[in-house]
Motif scaffolding. Structure first.
Motif, PDB file in Angstrom:
ATOM      1  N   SER A 184     -34.195   1.527 -28.167  1.00  0.00           N
ATOM      2  CA  SER A 184     -35.410   1.938 -28.861  1.00  0.00           C
ATOM      3  C   SER A 184     -35.207   3.267 -29.569  1.00  0.00           C
ATOM      4  O   SER A 184     -35.656   3.460 -30.705  1.00  0.00           O
ATOM      5  N   LEU A 185     -34.525   4.214 -28.915  1.00  0.00           N
ATOM      6  CA  LEU A 185     -34.243   5.506 -29.536  1.00  0.00           C
ATOM      7  C   LEU A 185     -33.386   5.333 -30.775  1.00  0.00           C
ATOM      8  O   LEU A 185     -33.642   5.951 -31.813  1.00  0.00           O
ATOM      9  N   ARG A 186     -32.354   4.500 -30.680  1.00  0.00           N
ATOM     10  CA  ARG A 186     -31.473   4.261 -31.823  1.00  0.00           C
ATOM     11  C   ARG A 186     -32.253   3.662 -32.988  1.00  0.00           C
ATOM     12  O   ARG A 186     -32.097   4.082 -34.138  1.00  0.00           O
ATOM     13  N   THR A 187     -33.129   2.696 -32.675  1.00  0.00           N
ATOM     14  CA  THR A 187     -33.931   2.074 -33.733  1.00  0.00           C
ATOM     15  C   THR A 187     -34.857   3.083 -34.382  1.00  0.00           C
ATOM     16  O   THR A 187     -34.995   3.115 -35.617  1.00  0.00           O
ATOM     17  N   ARG A 188     -35.497   3.932 -33.563  1.00  0.00           N
ATOM     18  CA  ARG A 188     -36.417   4.931 -34.120  1.00  0.00           C
ATOM     19  C   ARG A 188     -35.684   5.933 -35.009  1.00  0.00           C
ATOM     20  O   ARG A 188     -36.198   6.337 -36.061  1.00  0.00           O
ATOM     21  N   LEU A 189     -34.496   6.349 -34.594  1.00  0.00           N
ATOM     22  CA  LEU A 189     -33.728   7.298 -35.408  1.00  0.00           C
ATOM     23  C   LEU A 189     -33.348   6.693 -36.751  1.00  0.00           C
ATOM     24  O   LEU A 189     -33.432   7.348 -37.793  1.00  0.00           O
ATOM     25  N   ILE A 190     -32.903   5.423 -36.716  1.00  0.00           N
ATOM     26  CA  ILE A 190     -32.526   4.761 -37.967  1.00  0.00           C
ATOM     27  C   ILE A 190     -33.730   4.608 -38.882  1.00  0.00           C
ATOM     28  O   ILE A 190     -33.669   4.901 -40.089  1.00  0.00           O
TER      29      ILE A 190
ATOM     30  N   LEU B  53     -27.241   7.703 -49.615  1.00  0.00           N
ATOM     31  CA  LEU B  53     -27.755   8.487 -48.497  1.00  0.00           C
ATOM     32  C   LEU B  53     -28.032   7.613 -47.279  1.00  0.00           C
ATOM     33  O   LEU B  53     -27.765   8.006 -46.138  1.00  0.00           O
ATOM     34  N   ILE B  54     -28.590   6.418 -47.520  1.00  0.00           N
ATOM     35  CA  ILE B  54     -28.859   5.511 -46.401  1.00  0.00           C
ATOM     36  C   ILE B  54     -27.542   5.105 -45.730  1.00  0.00           C
ATOM     37  O   ILE B  54     -27.443   5.060 -44.499  1.00  0.00           O
ATOM     38  N   ALA B  55     -26.522   4.810 -46.566  1.00  0.00           N
ATOM     39  CA  ALA B  55     -25.215   4.446 -46.000  1.00  0.00           C
ATOM     40  C   ALA B  55     -24.634   5.609 -45.189  1.00  0.00           C
ATOM     41  O   ALA B  55     -24.097   5.411 -44.085  1.00  0.00           O
ATOM     42  N   ILE B  56     -24.763   6.828 -45.736  1.00  0.00           N
ATOM     43  CA  ILE B  56     -24.257   8.005 -45.017  1.00  0.00           C
ATOM     44  C   ILE B  56     -25.016   8.206 -43.716  1.00  0.00           C
ATOM     45  O   ILE B  56     -24.427   8.518 -42.674  1.00  0.00           O
ATOM     46  N   GLN B  57     -26.343   8.021 -43.765  1.00  0.00           N
ATOM     47  CA  GLN B  57     -27.153   8.195 -42.561  1.00  0.00           C
ATOM     48  C   GLN B  57     -26.797   7.158 -41.495  1.00  0.00           C
ATOM     49  O   GLN B  57     -26.725   7.481 -40.302  1.00  0.00           O
TER      50      GLN B  57
ATOM     51  N   ALA C 126     -24.377   6.095 -36.499  1.00  0.00           N
ATOM     52  CA  ALA C 126     -23.451   5.282 -35.691  1.00  0.00           C
ATOM     53  C   ALA C 126     -22.467   6.176 -34.953  1.00  0.00           C
ATOM     54  O   ALA C 126     -22.158   5.949 -33.770  1.00  0.00           O
ATOM     55  N   TRP C 127     -21.977   7.214 -35.654  1.00  0.00           N
ATOM     56  CA  TRP C 127     -21.040   8.139 -35.014  1.00  0.00           C
ATOM     57  C   TRP C 127     -21.740   8.986 -33.962  1.00  0.00           C
ATOM     58  O   TRP C 127     -21.225   9.214 -32.863  1.00  0.00           O
ATOM     59  N   THR C 128     -22.958   9.457 -34.274  1.00  0.00           N
ATOM     60  CA  THR C 128     -23.698  10.309 -33.341  1.00  0.00           C
ATOM     61  C   THR C 128     -24.134   9.543 -32.098  1.00  0.00           C
ATOM     62  O   THR C 128     -24.108  10.076 -30.984  1.00  0.00           O
ATOM     63  N   LEU C 129     -24.556   8.275 -32.290  1.00  0.00           N
ATOM     64  CA  LEU C 129     -25.075   7.495 -31.174  1.00  0.00           C
ATOM     65  C   LEU C 129     -23.987   6.727 -30.425  1.00  0.00           C
ATOM     66  O   LEU C 129     -24.289   5.971 -29.500  1.00  0.00           O
TER      67      LEU C 129
END
Length: 462
Positions: free
Chosen positions: A13-19, A199-203, A208-211
């Protein structure tokens, strides 16, 4: 208590919210910037056009003369666009009659540049006060134009009065300006769209790297949940590493407490059963005494089993149901060779019981054994799992359980020896085990086989 399964879902859920937050931020901010830039560019272009029209107006005004109240204008102007028919740049001079009663006479065209030839002047043109200017839009022959108007009054030498006010209008076709604005808008939104995608691709890549540590943390929690490992062994960032250490401490403490608890209960069982066995072997005991000793022995075994489950502390264990059910089916088929014992349909290998393996074996073993004792020839087992519930159903082709007794035999305090044949003390053990896991045990009639239908359901952790 928060379980590993719950933590894993919350990490998802956290990953989804961040994205979603990153995407929404990009989708909202960039279009807002685009609208602001587009409006700013439009205002700048219109301001530049106003400055150009002002310069044209003064150049025309410089060659304008009035003699004897007659307007004198040269045949051609210095700016060549005023001399080319339909060039898109026009000059008009109108006079304003304060006593006029109609719009036509109120703004009468006194002079028009050669470029205006073939066009129809609007019925009403702006008439600002003398010495004042006005900038806006008008429509000429159904086409939009920008217009800059300035009113002046010429002094006639040798007279006491000035001439009537004249208004000089510089008109520019809005088509060229519109094309310029459209070209800028198209380029702006094209680049903003590309920038948005980048920007979306970078985010996504950054998230992905952060999580990535969270994903590994979730996988380790899942392994603990399913009983594949006992500790979290991965290396994580400082924030997660502290959580991992606390969870490992909790797991270790819980495992040691369960081990001590079971050992103490085992010692208690032996210390109680040995004296009972000695008493039971004594000669001269009346049948009533022997019956009471047997009953005490059963009660001790039953109550010890209830205490031994300790289901509430087994939150981290995960047992694959099929492994237990397969083993029980093979064993009970040998014990009851005359009964056809099989699955109603092949269960999924992924079905997991969140609890102790011994407890699940006790629940399934007692229900299957009771069904085999009550059945005539066939017993079916079905195991299904949804997102929030595990359901185990056992059906037989026996006489079933009378509807009047279905609820009664599940009530606490009901004596085991009052159950129908085939549903003895094992059902009491099952009932208490199911309740200790906050599950539900229901008794009904089998639609497929016609006998009893025992269904156990457990809420899956979410």
């Amino acid at each position: 208590m928060r379980t590993p399964n719950t933590s894993g879902k919350r990490l998802n859920s956290l990953r989804t919210r961040l994205i979603l937050s990153a995407v929404l931020l990009t989708v909202i901010v960039l279009p807002t910037i685009g609208v602001a830039l587009n409006n700013a560019f439009k205002q700048q272009v219109l301001s530049n056009v106003e400055e150009q029209l002002t310069a044209y107006l003064y150049s025309v005004l410089a060659v304008t003369e009035v003699e004897n109240k007659q307007l004198l204008m040269p045949e051609s102007l210095l700016e060549n666009q005023f001399n080319v028919i339909n060039s898109g740049l026009y000059a008009l001079i109108t006079s304003t009659d304060a006593n006029a009663t109609s719009p036509q006479s109120a703004s009468a065209v006194q002079w028009a540049s050669n470029s205006f030839l073939g066009l129809n002047a609007p019925e009403r043109l702006p008439t600002p006060d003398v010495g004042q200017s006005e900038y806006g839009q008008i429509t000429i022959d159904s086409r939009p134009h920008l217009i800059y108007s300035f009113s002046v009054r010429f002094a006639t030498p040798g007279t006491k009065h000035d001439t009537s006010p004249l208004t000089l209008h510089i008109i520019k076709d809005f088509t060229s300006v519109s094309k310029q604005l459209s070209a800028f808008s198209q380029h702006l939104w094209t680049w903003l769209l590309l920038l948005m995608l980048v920007l979306i691709a970078i985010q996504f890549a950054w998230l992905a790297w952060t999580l990535k540590p969270l994903a590994r943390f979730k996988q380790e929690l899942k392994s603990v949940q399913q009983g594949e490992s006992q500790q979290l062994t991965g290396q994580y960032p400082n924030e997660l590493q502290a959580v991992a250490r606390q969870l490992n401490t909790l797991l270790t403490t819980e495992q040691r407490q369960r081990s001590r608890y079971r050992n103490a209960l085992s010692d208690l069982a032996h210390s109680l059963k040995t004296p009972l066995a000695v008493i039971q072997s004594q000669k001269g005991l009346s049948p009533t005494s022997i019956e009471q000793v047997i009953q005490i022995n059963r009660t001790i075994g039953h109550q010890l089993k209830r205490a031994q489950t300790a289901a509430g502390t087994a939150w981290h264990l995960g047992v694959k149901v099929v492994l237990i059910s397969d083993k029980l089916l093979r064993t009970l088929t040998k014990i009851h060779p005359g009964i056809k014992l099989d699955y109603a349909h092949q269960p999924s290998e992924a079905c997991v019981f969140f609890g102790d393996q011994t407890d699940l074996t006790e629940i399934l073993g007692n229900l299957l054994d009771n069904a085999c004792k009550a059945a005539k020839a066939e017993v079916n087992l079905s195991i299904t799992e949804s997102s929030d519930k595990l359901v185990i159903c056992i059906e037989d082709d026996g006489l079933g359980v009378n509807p009047e007794l279905r609820q009664a035999i599940l009530e606490r305090g009901r004596r085991a020896d009052t159950y129908e044949k085939g549903h003895g003390i094992g059902l009491a053990i099952v009932r208490d085990l199911v309740e200790s896991y906050q599950g539900e045990l229901t008794i009904g009639q089998s639609d497929a086989l016609g006998g009893a239908r025992f269904q156990v359901s457990f809420k899956q952790q979410s």
